[in-house]
Scaffold this motif. Structure first.
Motif, PDB file in Angstrom:
ATOM      1  N   LEU A 107       0.818  -1.205   0.000  1.00 19.34           N
ATOM      2  CA  LEU A 107       0.000   0.000   0.000  1.00 19.34           C
ATOM      3  C   LEU A 107       0.856   1.260   0.000  1.00 19.34           C
ATOM      4  CD1 LEU A 107      -2.930  -0.959   2.386  1.00 19.34           C
ATOM      5  CD2 LEU A 107      -3.029  -0.578  -0.073  1.00 19.34           C
ATOM      6  N   TYR A 108       1.984   1.238   0.719  1.00 17.40           N
ATOM      7  CA  TYR A 108       2.909   2.375   0.668  1.00 17.40           C
ATOM      8  C   TYR A 108       3.422   2.572  -0.761  1.00 17.40           C
ATOM      9  CZ  TYR A 108       3.545   3.664   5.571  1.00 17.40           C
ATOM     10  OH  TYR A 108       3.364   4.145   6.830  1.00 17.40           O
ATOM     11  N   ALA A 111       0.672   4.038  -2.839  1.00 21.33           N
ATOM     12  CA  ALA A 111       0.356   5.425  -2.474  1.00 21.33           C
ATOM     13  C   ALA A 111       1.429   6.397  -2.930  1.00 21.33           C
ATOM     14  CB  ALA A 111       0.164   5.529  -0.974  1.00 21.33           C
ATOM     15  N   LEU A 117      -3.663   5.162  -5.902  1.00 19.14           N
ATOM     16  CA  LEU A 117      -4.294   5.703  -4.701  1.00 19.14           C
ATOM     17  C   LEU A 117      -4.338   7.227  -4.719  1.00 19.14           C
ATOM     18  CD1 LEU A 117      -2.868   3.359  -1.913  1.00 19.14           C
ATOM     19  CD2 LEU A 117      -5.068   3.258  -3.037  1.00 19.14           C
ATOM     20  N   ASP A 118      -4.266   7.852  -5.860  1.00 19.80           N
ATOM     21  CA  ASP A 118      -4.292   9.308  -5.944  1.00 19.80           C
ATOM     22  C   ASP A 118      -5.664   9.897  -5.659  1.00 19.80           C
ATOM     23  OD1 ASP A 118      -1.669   9.688  -6.363  1.00 19.80           O
ATOM     24  OD2 ASP A 118      -1.798   9.871  -8.545  1.00 19.80           O
ATOM     25  N   ARG A 125      -4.262   8.360   2.357  1.00 22.79           N
ATOM     26  CA  ARG A 125      -3.547   7.346   1.588  1.00 22.79           C
ATOM     27  C   ARG A 125      -2.281   6.882   2.303  1.00 22.79           C
ATOM     28  NH1 ARG A 125      -1.130  10.372  -3.706  1.00 22.79           N
ATOM     29  NH2 ARG A 125       0.470  11.538  -2.620  1.00 22.79           N
ATOM     30  N   LEU A 126      -1.773   7.662   3.241  1.00 17.55           N
ATOM     31  CA  LEU A 126      -0.645   7.214   4.063  1.00 17.55           C
ATOM     32  C   LEU A 126      -1.106   6.718   5.429  1.00 17.55           C
ATOM     33  CD1 LEU A 126       1.963   9.986   3.262  1.00 17.55           C
ATOM     34  CD2 LEU A 126       1.776   7.704   2.286  1.00 17.55           C
TER      35      LEU A 126
END
Length: 151
Positions: A107-108, A111, A117-118, A125-126
């Motif tokens: 996920l990092y 993102a 994930l924008d 998102r973080l």
């Protein structure tokens, strides 16, 4: 079980009563019950509440008892490190912690390095990967039981 040299196992409750027995004769169950009673008695004499475990090494067969489960193994084929890991770590917590850690890293990456994930604002998102990372980093060390067993 997937322990090298595995011959059978016995599970007992706190009273020393046999709950489950696999490929083990009744004589060994009686020996185990006697050793548990004697070990708990000696532990109380030394000031401990109870005995955590013991190992009996033989020339052909060996017995390791911890957490209410005794495992009978062939001494020459036994992998004692594998047996130690069987008793010391909660494998479900460890596996789930590792999976969450991998998910957090993915996920990092999504993102920060991709546009997937924008559509989230910068903070959420973080936030999700950080929360998953914290949970995984708590689960991995807590997968080790509170007793430090030594054979």
């Amino acid at each position: 079980m997937k322990i090298k040299g595995y011959l059978g196992h016995i599970k007992v409750n706190d009273k020393g009563e046999v709950i489950e027995k696999v490929s083990v004769d009744e004589k060994l169950a009686d020996i185990l019950k006697y050793n548990i009673e004697k070990g708990n008695q000696e532990a109380k004499e030394l000031g401990f509440s109870k005995m955590n475990g013991f190992a009996m090494m033989g020339s052909k067969k060996s017995l390791a008892f911890m957490k209410g489960e005794a495992i009978l193994v062939e001494t020459s084929k036994a992998d004692w490190q594998e047996l130690f890991v069987h008793y010391v770590y909660l494998k479900g917590w460890l596996a789930l912690g590792i999976v969450l850690l991998i998910l957090s890293i993915a996920l990092y990456y999504m993102a920060l390095a991709t546009a997937y994930l924008d559509y989230f604002a910068p903070l959420p998102r973080l936030f999700v990967p950080t929360l998953i990372l914290i949970i995984s980093l708590i689960m991995i060390p807590s997968s080790k039981t509170r007793f430090a067993y030594r054979l």
